[in-house]
Design an enzyme around this catalytic site. Structure first.
Site, short mmCIF file in Angstrom:
data_model
loop_
_atom_site.label_atom_id
_atom_site.label_comp_id
_atom_site.label_asym_id
_atom_site.label_seq_id
_atom_site.Cartn_x
_atom_site.Cartn_y
_atom_site.Cartn_z
N LYS A 117 -19.24 1.03 2.57
CA LYS A 117 -18.12 1.99 2.49
C LYS A 117 -18.51 3.34 3.09
CE LYS A 117 -14.95 -0.40 0.06
NZ LYS A 117 -13.92 -0.61 -0.91
N LYS A 199 -13.57 -12.62 5.43
CA LYS A 199 -12.75 -12.95 4.26
C LYS A 199 -11.39 -12.26 4.35
CE LYS A 199 -13.57 -9.38 0.90
NZ LYS A 199 -13.44 -9.06 -0.50
N LYS A 202 -7.54 -6.99 1.69
CA LYS A 202 -6.34 -6.14 1.67
C LYS A 202 -6.49 -4.91 2.54
CE LYS A 202 -7.67 -4.62 -2.93
NZ LYS A 202 -7.62 -5.05 -4.30
#
Ligand code: ATP
Ligand code: LTN
Length: 334
Positions: A117, A199, A202
């Site tokens: 992140k 994967k 969202k």
């Protein structure tokens, strides 16, 4: 959750940071449903965690309610399980502060989610992003949790939670139960429809995931456009045929038809047929969830009352642990 009939405690959380998709449903929510009857469960909408990346306030508010409604619409029972917002239970932030004082900079710096992140949000590497796992440890330890169902990506956070609990217990014995991760046997990892090597997520473009709230037409369109390969044969081979294998895996999971049976039934029929069947299976899974979801979203009062009541239930449990922690640490409690 009466103390006399105490079942083992299960805790899990999902961030209201995007649209809940079929990957979240297959990988997380559908397992919650299977586990609900054997555990005293808490399912949290971890809105404080979502603040570690910038959120649009109106969108965050909307998604929080949507996620609560989706938890319930997917079949979880809010009269039994505690479905609540993390920010409604101030003990999470309070315990997180304490646990910050029992966590080392070095161990937080090794977290892969932080490293990822930090790399993808270079302009906002805030301290909350760094201490994210400590708040997660507080979530879990507040409720004397036995098991935490998580995807493989969260395993490292579970390990640091255990380390923090053991470190605290070594100084102040008997305060925290040390939780176990629960990684489901069939760790169905749903892959992106646009890039089946990644994967389903969202944070990716909309066409790469099936949102639980997508209309039938959207579901069909997204499956029709799903990336496959230039061959024509249908076989389960995630290495060489990730797109086709992902579709087979989604179809098999949702329809409960075995992979062998699917492959022999569909072989030679072309990808169009596979996509159509996968879309149909998704539509049928989503139909009852959406019907219930739409009802719930219309009944704002029910939603607000349920979340309020469940926050109170969570607070009562959380306060027991927090009181014990404060006492052990020597914080004066008149
Ligand atoms: P993001 O990709 O934006 O970080 P996410 O879609 O992974 O978010 P989370 O809130 O991190 O969603 O995860 C909620 C739960 O859903 C977790 O238990 C996670 O393991 C599970 N999950 C998420 N994506 C998938 C997927 N593609 N397949 C299976 N399970 C998934
Ligand atoms: N970090 C998790 C969300 C989360 C969680 C938790 C999961 C926050 N607190 C406690 C299990 C238990 C995620 O990103 N999926």
């Amino acid at each position: 959750m009466s103390e006399s009939a105490r079942k083992p405690v299960l805790f899990s959380g999902i961030q209201p940071s995007g649209t809940i998709h079929l990957g979240n449903y297959i990988g997380a929510m559908s397992n919650f449903l299977l586990l609900e009857k054997d555990f005293d469960c808490l399912f949290s909408i971890v809105d404080l965690h979502a603040l570690t990346v910038r959120q649009d306030p109106a969108a965050l508010r909307r998604r929080t309610l949507e996620l609560a409604a989706l938890y319930i619409a997917s079949g979880l029972n809010p009269d039994n399980s505690i479905i609540y917002c993390q920010s409604h239970v101030p003990q999470h932030a309070e315990l997180a502060w304490i646990l910050n004082c029992f966590t080392y900079m070095g161990e937080l710096g090794r977290m892969t989610q932080f490293k990822d992140k930090a790399a993808s949000h270079k302009d906002n590497i805030n301290a909350g992003l760094f201490t994210y796992p400590v708040l997660m440890a507080a979530d879990i330890l507040l409720y004397q949790t036995d098991v935490v169902p998580v995807g493989a990506d969260q395993k490292q956070h579970l390990e640091i939670t255990r380390d923090i609990a053991e470190r605290f217990n070594a100084i102040h014995p008997g305060v925290f139960r040390v939780p176990e991760p629960y990684i489901p046997k069939e760790t169905a990892k749903v892959m992106s429809l646009m890039d089946p090597e990644r994967k389903m997520s969202k944070s990716d473009p909309e066409d790469s995931y099936i949102a639980l709230t997508d209309s039938e037409d959207e579901v069909r369109r997204k499956f029709r456009r799903a990336v496959t390969d230039s061959e024509a044969d249908i076989r389960f081979d995630p290495e060489n045929k990730p797109g086709v294998s992902n579709l087979l895996s989604i179809l098999s999971t949702l329809s409960k038809e075995s992979m062998d049976s699917l492959v022999s039934r569909l072989s030679g029929q072309g990808y169009g047929k596979l996509k159509e069947e996968a879309a149909q299976a998704a539509i049928e899974t989503l139909r009852p969830i959406q019907a219930r979801y739409n009802e719930l979203m219309k009944d704002k009062e029910y939603m607000a009352n349920t979340l309020r009541h469940n926050a109170e239930r969570a607070q009562a449990l959380a306060q027991r642990t927090l009181r014990k922690v404060y006492k052990k640490l020597g914080l004066y409690q008149p």
